[in-house]
Write a protein that holds these residues in place. Structure first.
Motif, PDB file in Angstrom:
ATOM      1  N   GLU A 146       0.830  -1.198   0.000  1.00  0.00           N
ATOM      2  CA  GLU A 146       0.000   0.000   0.000  1.00  0.00           C
ATOM      3  C   GLU A 146       0.872   1.259   0.000  1.00  0.00           C
ATOM      4  OE1 GLU A 146      -3.273   0.579  -0.248  1.00  0.00           O
ATOM      5  OE2 GLU A 146      -3.496  -1.539  -0.707  1.00  0.00           O
ATOM      6  N   GLU A 147       1.970   1.192   0.741  1.00  0.00           N
ATOM      7  CA  GLU A 147       2.876   2.341   0.793  1.00  0.00           C
ATOM      8  C   GLU A 147       3.541   2.561  -0.557  1.00  0.00           C
ATOM      9  OE1 GLU A 147       7.048   3.644   3.012  1.00  0.00           O
ATOM     10  OE2 GLU A 147       5.837   2.011   3.828  1.00  0.00           O
ATOM     11  N   ILE A 148       4.026   1.482  -1.176  1.00  0.00           N
ATOM     12  CA  ILE A 148       4.702   1.578  -2.469  1.00  0.00           C
ATOM     13  C   ILE A 148       3.775   2.139  -3.536  1.00  0.00           C
ATOM     14  CG2 ILE A 148       5.741   0.229  -4.341  1.00  0.00           C
ATOM     15  CD1 ILE A 148       6.740  -1.719  -2.207  1.00  0.00           C
ATOM     16  N   ARG A 149       2.514   1.733  -3.485  1.00  0.00           N
ATOM     17  CA  ARG A 149       1.556   2.146  -4.517  1.00  0.00           C
ATOM     18  C   ARG A 149       1.411   3.659  -4.615  1.00  0.00           C
ATOM     19  NH1 ARG A 149      -3.972  -0.329  -3.451  1.00  0.00           N
ATOM     20  NH2 ARG A 149      -4.473   0.682  -5.427  1.00  0.00           N
ATOM     21  N   TYR A 150       1.729   4.358  -3.558  1.00  0.00           N
ATOM     22  CA  TYR A 150       1.528   5.801  -3.559  1.00  0.00           C
ATOM     23  C   TYR A 150       2.845   6.577  -3.530  1.00  0.00           C
ATOM     24  CZ  TYR A 150      -3.257   4.438  -2.717  1.00  0.00           C
ATOM     25  OH  TYR A 150      -4.503   3.851  -2.845  1.00  0.00           O
ATOM     26  N   TRP A 151       3.937   5.866  -3.838  1.00  0.00           N
ATOM     27  CA  TRP A 151       5.205   6.576  -3.991  1.00  0.00           C
ATOM     28  C   TRP A 151       5.126   7.493  -5.206  1.00  0.00           C
ATOM     29  CZ3 TRP A 151       9.339   2.143  -3.444  1.00  0.00           C
ATOM     30  CH2 TRP A 151       9.499   1.843  -2.079  1.00  0.00           C
ATOM     31  N   ASN A 152       5.818   8.589  -5.127  1.00  0.00           N
ATOM     32  CA  ASN A 152       5.865   9.534  -6.246  1.00  0.00           C
ATOM     33  C   ASN A 152       7.285   9.564  -6.788  1.00  0.00           C
ATOM     34  OD1 ASN A 152       5.321  11.539  -8.092  1.00  0.00           O
ATOM     35  ND2 ASN A 152       5.513  13.204  -6.617  1.00  0.00           N
ATOM     36  N   SER A 153       7.573   8.717  -7.759  1.00  0.00           N
ATOM     37  CA  SER A 153       8.918   8.637  -8.320  1.00  0.00           C
ATOM     38  C   SER A 153       9.260   9.919  -9.068  1.00  0.00           C
ATOM     39  CB  SER A 153       9.038   7.436  -9.264  1.00  0.00           C
ATOM     40  OG  SER A 153       8.920   6.227  -8.547  1.00  0.00           O
ATOM     41  N   GLN A 154      10.487  10.375  -8.894  1.00  0.00           N
ATOM     42  CA  GLN A 154      10.929  11.625  -9.511  1.00  0.00           C
ATOM     43  C   GLN A 154      11.406  11.443 -10.945  1.00  0.00           C
ATOM     44  OE1 GLN A 154      10.596  14.588  -7.805  1.00  0.00           O
ATOM     45  NE2 GLN A 154       9.533  13.241  -6.365  1.00  0.00           N
ATOM     46  N   ASP A 160      14.119   4.847 -10.587  1.00  0.00           N
ATOM     47  CA  ASP A 160      12.830   5.546 -10.568  1.00  0.00           C
ATOM     48  C   ASP A 160      11.926   5.045 -11.689  1.00  0.00           C
ATOM     49  OD1 ASP A 160      13.572   7.091  -8.395  1.00  0.00           O
ATOM     50  OD2 ASP A 160      14.285   8.759  -9.620  1.00  0.00           O
ATOM     51  N   LEU A 161      12.501   4.843 -12.876  1.00  0.00           N
ATOM     52  CA  LEU A 161      11.723   4.342 -14.010  1.00  0.00           C
ATOM     53  C   LEU A 161      11.174   2.951 -13.717  1.00  0.00           C
ATOM     54  CD1 LEU A 161      14.002   5.424 -17.020  1.00  0.00           C
ATOM     55  CD2 LEU A 161      11.925   6.550 -16.198  1.00  0.00           C
ATOM     56  N   LEU A 162      12.018   2.096 -13.142  1.00  0.00           N
ATOM     57  CA  LEU A 162      11.571   0.746 -12.788  1.00  0.00           C
ATOM     58  C   LEU A 162      10.495   0.791 -11.711  1.00  0.00           C
ATOM     59  CD1 LEU A 162      15.033  -1.046 -12.789  1.00  0.00           C
ATOM     60  CD2 LEU A 162      13.115  -1.590 -14.307  1.00  0.00           C
ATOM     61  N   ILE A 167       5.003   0.112  -9.626  1.00  0.00           N
ATOM     62  CA  ILE A 167       3.820   0.708  -9.006  1.00  0.00           C
ATOM     63  C   ILE A 167       2.601   0.564  -9.903  1.00  0.00           C
ATOM     64  CG2 ILE A 167       2.793   2.895  -8.263  1.00  0.00           C
ATOM     65  CD1 ILE A 167       5.658   3.713  -7.353  1.00  0.00           C
ATOM     66  N   GLN A 168       2.787   0.755 -11.212  1.00  0.00           N
ATOM     67  CA  GLN A 168       1.675   0.593 -12.148  1.00  0.00           C
ATOM     68  C   GLN A 168       1.137  -0.830 -12.129  1.00  0.00           C
ATOM     69  OE1 GLN A 168       3.474   1.945 -15.806  1.00  0.00           O
ATOM     70  NE2 GLN A 168       2.821   4.063 -15.511  1.00  0.00           N
ATOM     71  N   GLU A 193       4.040 -12.331 -14.417  1.00  0.00           N
ATOM     72  CA  GLU A 193       5.359 -12.581 -15.003  1.00  0.00           C
ATOM     73  C   GLU A 193       6.058 -11.271 -15.365  1.00  0.00           C
ATOM     74  OE1 GLU A 193       4.719 -15.155 -18.286  1.00  0.00           O
ATOM     75  OE2 GLU A 193       4.096 -16.863 -17.053  1.00  0.00           O
ATOM     76  N   ARG A 194       5.311 -10.347 -15.956  1.00  0.00           N
ATOM     77  CA  ARG A 194       5.893  -9.051 -16.294  1.00  0.00           C
ATOM     78  C   ARG A 194       6.287  -8.293 -15.036  1.00  0.00           C
ATOM     79  NH1 ARG A 194       5.012  -6.957 -21.338  1.00  0.00           N
ATOM     80  NH2 ARG A 194       6.527  -5.407 -20.626  1.00  0.00           N
ATOM     81  N   PHE A 195       5.462  -8.409 -14.025  1.00  0.00           N
ATOM     82  CA  PHE A 195       5.743  -7.764 -12.746  1.00  0.00           C
ATOM     83  C   PHE A 195       7.055  -8.276 -12.163  1.00  0.00           C
ATOM     84  CE2 PHE A 195       4.603  -7.588  -8.022  1.00  0.00           C
ATOM     85  CZ  PHE A 195       5.041  -6.280  -7.885  1.00  0.00           C
ATOM     86  N   LEU A 196       7.242  -9.604 -12.206  1.00  0.00           N
ATOM     87  CA  LEU A 196       8.473 -10.203 -11.704  1.00  0.00           C
ATOM     88  C   LEU A 196       9.675  -9.774 -12.538  1.00  0.00           C
ATOM     89  CD1 LEU A 196       7.364 -13.824 -10.753  1.00  0.00           C
ATOM     90  CD2 LEU A 196       7.969 -11.958  -9.213  1.00  0.00           C
ATOM     91  N   ASN A 197       9.473  -9.574 -13.843  1.00  0.00           N
ATOM     92  CA  ASN A 197      10.566  -9.100 -14.702  1.00  0.00           C
ATOM     93  C   ASN A 197      11.061  -7.731 -14.249  1.00  0.00           C
ATOM     94  OD1 ASN A 197      10.511 -11.375 -16.291  1.00  0.00           O
ATOM     95  ND2 ASN A 197       9.320 -10.450 -17.938  1.00  0.00           N
ATOM     96  N   TYR A 198      10.127  -6.854 -13.921  1.00  0.00           N
ATOM     97  CA  TYR A 198      10.513  -5.524 -13.455  1.00  0.00           C
ATOM     98  C   TYR A 198      11.188  -5.599 -12.084  1.00  0.00           C
ATOM     99  CZ  TYR A 198       8.268  -3.035 -17.275  1.00  0.00           C
ATOM    100  OH  TYR A 198       7.959  -2.541 -18.520  1.00  0.00           O
ATOM    101  N   LEU A 199      10.672  -6.452 -11.219  1.00  0.00           N
ATOM    102  CA  LEU A 199      11.302  -6.631  -9.919  1.00  0.00           C
ATOM    103  C   LEU A 199      12.709  -7.192 -10.063  1.00  0.00           C
ATOM    104  CD1 LEU A 199       8.427  -8.044  -7.661  1.00  0.00           C
ATOM    105  CD2 LEU A 199       9.664  -5.896  -7.329  1.00  0.00           C
ATOM    106  N   ASP A 200      12.871  -8.189 -10.934  1.00  0.00           N
ATOM    107  CA  ASP A 200      14.189  -8.779 -11.155  1.00  0.00           C
ATOM    108  C   ASP A 200      15.161  -7.765 -11.756  1.00  0.00           C
ATOM    109  OD1 ASP A 200      13.825 -11.294 -10.096  1.00  0.00           O
ATOM    110  OD2 ASP A 200      13.016 -12.129 -11.956  1.00  0.00           O
ATOM    111  N   SER A 201      14.661  -6.901 -12.611  1.00  0.00           N
ATOM    112  CA  SER A 201      15.510  -5.851 -13.178  1.00  0.00           C
ATOM    113  C   SER A 201      15.961  -4.897 -12.092  1.00  0.00           C
ATOM    114  CB  SER A 201      14.745  -5.085 -14.265  1.00  0.00           C
ATOM    115  OG  SER A 201      14.413  -5.927 -15.340  1.00  0.00           O
ATOM    116  N   TYR A 202      15.046  -4.540 -11.213  1.00  0.00           N
ATOM    117  CA  TYR A 202      15.364  -3.637 -10.105  1.00  0.00           C
ATOM    118  C   TYR A 202      16.387  -4.268  -9.157  1.00  0.00           C
ATOM    119  CZ  TYR A 202      14.576  -0.228  -6.368  1.00  0.00           C
ATOM    120  OH  TYR A 202      14.749   0.758  -5.425  1.00  0.00           O
TER     121      TYR A 202
END
Length: 225
Positions: A146-154, A160-162, A167-168, A193-202
């Motif tokens: 819930e906290e991550i969902r409302y982060w405001n990446s700069q 930040d892009l990841l 968050i999306q 699967e796409r979500f995990l790809n972004y997490l793995d990239s991060y």
């Protein structure tokens, strides 16, 4: 070291107007280039000039065949200036990964946030177990989600892009699911699967691409995972 597209443009302008020498330009570019290699590549404003600095960093050197030293040509430097001046549009891509070591090697850089890294690492572990049907997302992770969902990446760094994409995806999991002309829907698995790809990239577990497009002298950066 502070630099970006505008700084590089001013250095090139100073060279072509005779205000600085070939040696001064090459040495400055070499210093900026190594700043990128030492962790600066995470900053969007630096990574978009990486290929240019890589070339100009050799501009002041003498050619030595035996040592495999081949300096950048005047024509190449002029082409880079034309790109930054908006006379030439160009595109390129950079394959990159976020090495885990950067969090201990470059502690002085504030954007290497080890606590945030550990949060995403724990999130990935929970998501994998949840998808395998071997566990549930525990309450602590739910609160963190819930906290991550409302982060405001700069949008100042690759991270930040990841984060923006992560968050999306998180928001999509909590949103309504619609179907249209589907045969056998596996949408949730695809999203996971796409979500995990972004997490793995991060987390530095996989490579990803940065697409950089220069139009009218201005760069745009796009993420492909």
């Amino acid at each position: 070291m502070k630099f970006n597209r505008n700084k590089l443009y001013r250095k090139l302008e100073a060279y072509f107007t005779g205000k600085i020498s070939k040696i001064e330009l090459g040495r400055w570019a070499n210093q900026a280039y190594y700043d990128i290699l030492k962790g600066g590549y995470i900053e969007n404003e630096k990574i978009v000039v990486y290929p240019f600095l890589r070339k100009i960093a050799t501009f002041h050197l003498e050619e030595k065949d035996k040592e495999d030293i081949y300096p950048c040509s005047e024509e190449s430097v002029k082409e880079i200036w034309d790109i930054l001046s908006g006379k030439i549009d160009t595109d390129f891509h950079i394959e990159v990964s976020l090495l885990v070591q950067i969090y201990t090697m470059f502690k002085e850089k504030i954007y290497y946030d080890k606590e945030k890294y550990n949060l995403f690492l724990k999130l990935r572990e929970n998501i994998v177990l949840y998808l395998k049907g071997k566990g549930q997302v525990d309450n602590n992770i739910k609160m963190q989600l819930e906290e991550i969902r409302y982060w405001n990446s700069q949008k100042e760094t690759i991270q930040d892009l990841l984060e923006m994409h992560i968050i999306q995806f998180l928001n999509s999991f909590f949103s309504d699911h619609f179907k249209l002309f589907v045969k056998e829907s596996k949408q949730n698995n695809i999203l996971a699967e796409r979500f995990l790809n972004y997490l793995d990239s991060y987390l530095g577990n996989r490579n990803f691409y940065l697409l950089v497009s220069y139009s009218n002298g201005k760069p745009n950066i796009f993420l492909v995972v």
